[in-house]
Design a protein around this motif. Structure first.
Motif, PDB file in Angstrom:
ATOM      1  N   ASN A   1      -1.224 -14.903 -39.865  1.00 13.33           N
ATOM      2  CA  ASN A   1       0.295 -14.275 -39.022  1.00 13.33           C
ATOM      3  C   ASN A   1       1.125 -14.294 -40.176  1.00 13.33           C
ATOM      4  OD1 ASN A   1       1.288 -12.839 -36.732  1.00 13.33           O
ATOM      5  ND2 ASN A   1       2.236 -15.306 -37.088  1.00 13.33           N
ATOM      6  N   ASP A   2       1.430 -15.761 -40.142  1.00 11.23           N
ATOM      7  CA  ASP A   2       2.833 -15.767 -41.507  1.00 11.23           C
ATOM      8  C   ASP A   2       3.078 -15.345 -42.734  1.00 11.23           C
ATOM      9  OD1 ASP A   2       3.626 -17.481 -39.698  1.00 11.23           O
ATOM     10  OD2 ASP A   2       3.418 -19.483 -40.008  1.00 11.23           O
ATOM     11  N   LEU A   3       1.103 -15.079 -43.261  1.00  5.04           N
ATOM     12  CA  LEU A   3       1.359 -14.616 -44.271  1.00  5.04           C
ATOM     13  C   LEU A   3       1.978 -12.983 -44.302  1.00  5.04           C
ATOM     14  CD1 LEU A   3      -1.739 -16.010 -46.002  1.00  5.04           C
ATOM     15  CD2 LEU A   3       0.207 -15.913 -46.894  1.00  5.04           C
ATOM     16  N   PHE A   4       1.367 -12.432 -42.927  1.00  2.69           N
ATOM     17  CA  PHE A   4       1.416 -11.224 -42.583  1.00  2.69           C
ATOM     18  C   PHE A   4       3.080 -10.288 -42.095  1.00  2.69           C
ATOM     19  CE2 PHE A   4       1.299  -7.990 -39.801  1.00  2.69           C
ATOM     20  CZ  PHE A   4       1.327  -6.580 -40.751  1.00  2.69           C
ATOM     21  N   GLU A   5       3.598 -11.264 -41.891  1.00  6.20           N
ATOM     22  CA  GLU A   5       5.503 -11.629 -41.620  1.00  6.20           C
ATOM     23  C   GLU A   5       5.583 -11.860 -42.843  1.00  6.20           C
ATOM     24  OE1 GLU A   5       6.060  -9.286 -39.236  1.00  6.20           O
ATOM     25  OE2 GLU A   5       4.668  -9.722 -37.572  1.00  6.20           O
ATOM     26  N   GLN A   6       5.754 -12.703 -43.217  1.00  6.43           N
ATOM     27  CA  GLN A   6       5.982 -12.698 -44.113  1.00  6.43           C
ATOM     28  C   GLN A   6       6.248 -12.002 -45.804  1.00  6.43           C
ATOM     29  OE1 GLN A   6       4.774 -15.486 -47.419  1.00  6.43           O
ATOM     30  NE2 GLN A   6       6.630 -17.258 -47.209  1.00  6.43           N
ATOM     31  N   THR A   7       5.280 -10.843 -46.175  1.00  3.92           N
ATOM     32  CA  THR A   7       5.187 -10.456 -46.662  1.00  3.92           C
ATOM     33  C   THR A   7       5.632  -8.721 -46.254  1.00  3.92           C
ATOM     34  OG1 THR A   7       2.768 -11.149 -46.921  1.00  3.92           O
ATOM     35  CG2 THR A   7       3.440  -8.689 -48.185  1.00  3.92           C
ATOM     36  N   LYS A   8       6.076  -8.296 -44.825  1.00  2.21           N
ATOM     37  CA  LYS A   8       6.055  -7.418 -44.512  1.00  2.21           C
ATOM     38  C   LYS A   8       8.165  -7.899 -44.804  1.00  2.21           C
ATOM     39  CE  LYS A   8       5.076  -6.550 -40.286  1.00  2.21           C
ATOM     40  NZ  LYS A   8       5.519  -6.179 -38.930  1.00  2.21           N
ATOM     41  N   LYS A   9       8.350  -9.035 -44.368  1.00  2.00           N
ATOM     42  CA  LYS A   9      10.302  -9.421 -44.720  1.00  2.00           C
ATOM     43  C   LYS A   9      10.444  -8.850 -45.930  1.00  2.00           C
ATOM     44  CE  LYS A   9      11.413 -11.998 -41.934  1.00  2.00           C
ATOM     45  NZ  LYS A   9      12.594 -11.185 -41.251  1.00  2.00           N
ATOM     46  N   PHE A  10       9.630  -9.704 -46.873  1.00  2.00           N
ATOM     47  CA  PHE A  10       9.648  -9.243 -48.223  1.00  2.00           C
ATOM     48  C   PHE A  10       9.390  -8.178 -48.810  1.00  2.00           C
ATOM     49  CE2 PHE A  10       8.713  -9.145 -52.960  1.00  2.00           C
ATOM     50  CZ  PHE A  10       9.647 -10.628 -53.526  1.00  2.00           C
ATOM     51  N   VAL A  11       8.867  -7.083 -48.497  1.00  2.00           N
ATOM     52  CA  VAL A  11       9.443  -6.003 -48.580  1.00  2.00           C
ATOM     53  C   VAL A  11       9.931  -4.890 -48.440  1.00  2.00           C
ATOM     54  CG1 VAL A  11       7.651  -3.559 -48.200  1.00  2.00           C
ATOM     55  CG2 VAL A  11       6.376  -5.306 -48.955  1.00  2.00           C
ATOM     56  N   ARG A  12      10.498  -5.565 -48.017  1.00  2.00           N
ATOM     57  CA  ARG A  12      11.849  -4.892 -46.920  1.00  2.00           C
ATOM     58  C   ARG A  12      13.634  -4.882 -47.325  1.00  2.00           C
ATOM     59  NH1 ARG A  12      13.094  -6.034 -40.489  1.00  2.00           N
ATOM     60  NH2 ARG A  12      13.540  -8.510 -41.163  1.00  2.00           N
ATOM     61  N   ALA A  13      12.921  -6.387 -47.954  1.00  2.00           N
ATOM     62  CA  ALA A  13      14.426  -6.822 -48.711  1.00  2.00           C
ATOM     63  C   ALA A  13      14.617  -6.531 -50.299  1.00  2.00           C
ATOM     64  CB  ALA A  13      14.194  -8.684 -48.830  1.00  2.00           C
ATOM     65  N   GLU A  14      13.107  -5.976 -50.861  1.00  2.00           N
ATOM     66  CA  GLU A  14      12.821  -5.476 -51.923  1.00  2.00           C
ATOM     67  C   GLU A  14      13.032  -3.978 -51.652  1.00  2.00           C
ATOM     68  OE1 GLU A  14      10.430  -6.559 -55.314  1.00  2.00           O
ATOM     69  OE2 GLU A  14      12.569  -7.273 -54.050  1.00  2.00           O
TER      70      GLU A  14
END
Length: 275
Positions: free
Chosen positions: A69-82
């Motif tokens: 769950n943390d990996l999934f949510e963290q990756t989504k947030k990083f993609v949005r920031a990019e």
């Protein structure tokens, strides 16, 4: 005898079901682990879309697993920031990059990359203030018709490798446009100055030509107002007086000659009559 048979059958069924459940559990665990590992590998390769897909699959095997769950949510947030960073939405991008660091069981790679991007955003914002200040100074000089000074400031900006990066494309476009205005102003000033200082060989300017008001009039000899020549005027007046006197004398002489001739004719007639 029958009881014994039923007991054996129940034991066999329980064993089969239990064995299937255990095998299924191990299979799910194996797929979960593979998906998590594949997702982390995708992150290392900067393939964030694939990483999201792997972590999502891992959650289907272990629905409430904190790691997946943390990996999934963290990756989504990083993609949005990019995405925000590429759109030059630096303020919102910085906030999302900061959020990437809050996932305790997330990817360390994503955390390090987010920190690097935060440092880059801070540098960009600092440069934007510096470049904007220089551009405003160039605009003020342009407004004061100091086109050479304005261009000097713009040349300094355009020669900077940092200023040419796409982070500052809006300021870069403004600088290029202002440089064009400065060049046009310089050409206009040179043309106006040339027209204003060229000797008039045509005996006067045409009334059909529009007057040019140059922005800069170079220093030149002051033109004194024209005054009448007293000697020339006196000479002209004397000449006219002499001509008038001479004409009067000629007319008087002619009149005397006529009178003398008339007197002689009268005398001749009188002598002839007496004879």
């Amino acid at each position: 005898m029958k009881r014994w048979i039923w007991a054996v059958l129940i034991f066999l069924v329980a064993g089969v079901v239990g064995g299937y459940s255990v095998a299924h559990y191990h299979e799910d665990q194996l797929q979960y682990s593979r998906n998590v590992v594949n997702g982390q590998t995708a992150i290392e390769q900067s393939n964030y879309a694939a990483a999201e897909n792997y972590f999502s699959r891992a959650l289907t095997k272990k629905k409430y697993d904190p790691v997946a769950n943390d990996l999934f949510e963290q990756t989504k947030k990083f993609v949005r920031a990019e995405s925000e960073f590429k759109s030059h939405e630096f303020t919102s991008a910085r906030i999302d990059y900061q959020g990437v660091d809050k996932y305790k069981k997330g990817s360390k790679t994503l955390k390090e990359r987010a920190k690097d991007k935060i440092a880059l955003i801070d540098k960009i914002k600092k440069n934007v203030k510096k470049f904007n200040k220089q551009l405003e100074e160039a605009k003020k000089m342009n407004a004061a018709w100091n086109f050479y000074g304005s261009n000097a400031t713009i040349d300094s900006l355009l020669s900077s490798a940092e200023f040419k990066k796409n982070y500052y494309e809006t300021l870069y476009d403004q600088a290029v446009i202002l440089q064009r205005f400065n060049n046009a102003g310089i050409v206009a000033d040179q043309s106006a100055f040339s027209d204003d200082t060229t000797p008039d060989n045509g005996g006067g300017s045409s009334s059909n030509q529009p007057s040019i008001a140059p922005r800069y009039r170079g220093p030149g000899p002051a033109t004194a107002p024209s005054t009448p020549d007293k000697k020339a005027s006196s000479s002209s007046s004397s000449k006219k007086s002499s001509e008038s006197s001479s004409k009067a004398k000629d007319e008087s002489s002619t009149s005397d000659s006529k009178q003398e001739s008339s007197s002689k004719d009268s005398s001749s007639k009188s002598d002839a009559s007496s004879k």
